[in-house]
Design a protein around this motif. Structure first.
Motif, PDB file in Angstrom:
ATOM      1  N   PRO A  61       0.919  -1.319  -0.122  1.00  0.00           N
ATOM      2  CA  PRO A  61      -0.182   0.021   0.097  1.00  0.00           C
ATOM      3  C   PRO A  61       0.799   1.154  -0.004  1.00  0.00           C
ATOM      4  CG  PRO A  61      -0.109  -1.026   2.046  1.00  0.00           C
ATOM      5  CD  PRO A  61       0.594  -1.849   1.362  1.00  0.00           C
ATOM      6  N   VAL A  62       0.229   2.463  -0.608  1.00  0.00           N
ATOM      7  CA  VAL A  62       0.945   3.611  -0.906  1.00  0.00           C
ATOM      8  C   VAL A  62       0.086   4.815  -0.077  1.00  0.00           C
ATOM      9  CG1 VAL A  62       1.941   5.113  -2.322  1.00  0.00           C
ATOM     10  CG2 VAL A  62       1.948   2.683  -2.717  1.00  0.00           C
ATOM     11  N   GLU A  63       0.934   5.696   0.446  1.00  0.00           N
ATOM     12  CA  GLU A  63       0.029   6.973   0.978  1.00  0.00           C
ATOM     13  C   GLU A  63       0.942   8.102   1.077  1.00  0.00           C
ATOM     14  OE1 GLU A  63      -1.286   6.078   4.965  1.00  0.00           O
ATOM     15  OE2 GLU A  63       0.702   6.099   5.842  1.00  0.00           O
ATOM     16  N   GLU A  64       0.464   9.084   1.349  1.00  0.00           N
ATOM     17  CA  GLU A  64       1.468  10.367   1.515  1.00  0.00           C
ATOM     18  C   GLU A  64       2.216  10.693   0.181  1.00  0.00           C
ATOM     19  OE1 GLU A  64       3.914  10.216   4.799  1.00  0.00           O
ATOM     20  OE2 GLU A  64       2.492   9.770   6.273  1.00  0.00           O
ATOM     21  N   ILE A  65       1.435  10.631  -0.984  1.00  0.00           N
ATOM     22  CA  ILE A  65       1.851  10.805  -2.236  1.00  0.00           C
ATOM     23  C   ILE A  65       0.960  11.954  -2.869  1.00  0.00           C
ATOM     24  CG2 ILE A  65       3.265   8.499  -2.713  1.00  0.00           C
ATOM     25  CD1 ILE A  65       0.831   7.943  -4.294  1.00  0.00           C
ATOM     26  N   THR A  66       1.550  12.345  -3.930  1.00  0.00           N
ATOM     27  CA  THR A  66       0.773  13.530  -4.811  1.00  0.00           C
ATOM     28  C   THR A  66       1.029  13.030  -6.279  1.00  0.00           C
ATOM     29  OG1 THR A  66       1.214  15.350  -3.584  1.00  0.00           O
ATOM     30  CG2 THR A  66       0.369  15.605  -5.522  1.00  0.00           C
ATOM     31  N   ILE A  67      -0.385  12.875  -7.130  1.00  0.00           N
ATOM     32  CA  ILE A  67      -0.158  12.610  -8.534  1.00  0.00           C
ATOM     33  C   ILE A  67      -0.466  13.799  -9.225  1.00  0.00           C
ATOM     34  CG2 ILE A  67      -0.777  10.023  -8.129  1.00  0.00           C
ATOM     35  CD1 ILE A  67      -3.376  10.703  -9.091  1.00  0.00           C
ATOM     36  N   ALA A  68       0.505  14.066 -10.074  1.00  0.00           N
ATOM     37  CA  ALA A  68       0.165  15.220 -10.885  1.00  0.00           C
ATOM     38  C   ALA A  68       0.461  15.097 -12.256  1.00  0.00           C
ATOM     39  CB  ALA A  68       1.373  16.407 -10.431  1.00  0.00           C
TER      40      ALA A  68
END
Length: 454
Positions: free
Chosen positions: A408-415
């Motif tokens: 699992p992944v968190e604390e990211i931003t996709i742009a």
């Protein structure tokens, strides 16, 4: 319904007698029931009945119409007459608007309105106890799914019934009934690495359309559990798969970009793109106000025009805006039957049932076909600039390596840029999901910036 229709007729007559040159009115009667269960306790039960009548008076001026809106919850003859008169007087004090006014005909045939399956009369008798029981079943299923489900934000059930009447001084008077039922569960999962939450829900026009409460609870628990141990990933560029729940947000943003109001104001980067290829050739996006049982279905729109099926993207080509009569006049076009309004507001533009046509591949197929990338299951924040298309949102999901979910992944931003994202979509799933007026299958964008650990 006849009482609401009588009130609508009285409002129109009073507005015209008070000096309005044209008028329309919306009358809404709503019965709502909502409850939330948390653990073994019932947090709340809310039950309400509301009725509202809104009057729009239009007074002719030099070069256009002046308009004003008033509304009241008192449907008595005296109150309706008073509010209609005030609307006409207020309209005389407003500026002339060349685009204001009722549609120029083409109204729905009120005698042959389609049955869109918007309500099941048998559901009218649903009780608070029954909906509490539904929420309890979802809550129990979520909490018993795994020992790591330690708490919850609660499970909610709701049922709403509406009667809607629209009438105008051009002679249209139509009415219909609709219902909305929902069930929602949001459990909390915890292990040594920390706590995670997620949710799942089911919605429908009929209670029989809802998934079983146990299914909702277990799905919500599964989604919370798979987020345990989430961590950021290094900043990179990679393919991004939006699952059906998050992909729907893309089309919600597109709906704003193709709104006639955004187009004539020049606040959308698509304003000069009508008729052009703006996306992947496999993109077919349709707004269908006549979809049976659709959460945005209606026999006529907020101006009495018949609901219709409007392709927005055809093989990636931008083929239509979403228009009411006001924005249509501003652009020199015809309304697409997308006027929405509450009883106390002027018409605006809104999608009915905006859905992306599904492809043939399952979500599992899309993942297996992605050597390295991100599956997005939740979006956070609203980082989107409709004027230039800049898109940047917080996200959570699952990382993909060699075609498999790894962690699992968190604390990211996709742009990215929304225009580029439309063109870079290279795969569409078969898992079309409707949890609102906007439906979508999974979609994969071939390349986006994923900002995580530096």
């Amino acid at each position: 319904m006849s009482q609401l229709q009588d009130a609508a007729r009285a409002a129109l007559e009073a507005a015209l007698n008070a000096g309005a040159d044209a008028a329309d009115t919306v009358v809404v009667l709503s019965d709502s029931l909502e409850t939330r269960v948390r653990g073994e306790e019932v947090d709340f039960v809310k039950q309400a009945r509301e009725r509202t009548l809104g009057i729009r008076a239009l007074v002719r001026g030099e070069g256009g119409m002046r308009s004003a809106i008033t509304s009241t919850s008192d449907l008595g003859d005296e109150a309706v007459a008073k509010m209609a008169k005030e609307a006409a007087l207020l309209a005389q004090a407003t500026a002339v608007d060349p685009a204001a006014g009722l549609p120029e005909g083409g109204f729905a045939d009120a005698n042959t309105l389609p049955d869109l399956g918007l309500v099941d009369p048998a559901d009218r008798g649903v009780t608070a106890d029954a909906r509490i029981a539904d929420a309890q079943r979802a809550e129990t299923a979520a909490r018993s799914a795994d020992a790591r489900i330690t708490n919850s934000e609660g499970s909610q059930a709701s049922s709403d019934f509406n009667e809607i009447v629209y009438a105008n001084s051009e002679g249209f008077l139509g009415s219909y009934e609709s219902a909305y039922h929902g069930l929602f569960a949001e459990p909390l999962a915890q292990d040594d690495a920390g706590m995670q939450r997620d949710y799942w829900m089911t919605v429908g026009r009929r209670l029989a359309d809802l998934d079983a409460p146990e299914s909702v609870g277990r799905e919500a628990a599964d989604r919370a559990l798979r987020r345990l141990g989430a961590r950021p990933v290094p900043t990179c560029e990679a393919p991004v798969i939006f699952d059906p729940r998050t992909a729907a947000s893309l089309w919600g943003q597109l709906a704003g970009l193709v709104s006639g109001y955004a187009v004539y104001r020049g606040t959308t980067f698509l304003a000069e793109k009508l008729g052009e290829q703006i996306g992947f050739e496999g993109l077919d996006l349709v707004d269908d106000g006549l979809r049976p049982g659709g959460l945005g279905s209606r026999p006529f729109d907020g101006e009495g025009l018949p609901a219709r099926r409007t392709p927005i993207l055809e093989s990636g080509r931008l083929s239509s805006w979403l228009l009411d009569s006001y924005s249509a006049r501003k652009l020199g076009l015809a309304s697409t039957g997308n006027a929405t309004r509450s009883a106390g507001s002027a018409p605006g533009v809104g999608a009915a049932n905006l859905g992306l046509e599904p492809g043939n591949a399952s979500l599992e197929d899309l993942i297996a076909d992605t050597p390295r990338g991100l599956l997005v299951t939740e979006l956070i924040g609203m980082g989107f600039n409709p004027v230039n298309g800049d898109y940047s949102r917080g996200a959570a999901g699952m990382w993909i390596e060699n075609g498999k979910l790894t962690h699992p992944v968190e604390e990211i931003t996709i742009a990215g840029n929304f225009g580029d994202m439309l063109r870079d979509i290279d795969a569409i799933g078969s898992d079309l999901l409707w949890l609102s007026r906007i439906g979508s299958p999974s979609v994969r964008v071939a390349r986006m910036t994923i900002a995580g650990d530096s």
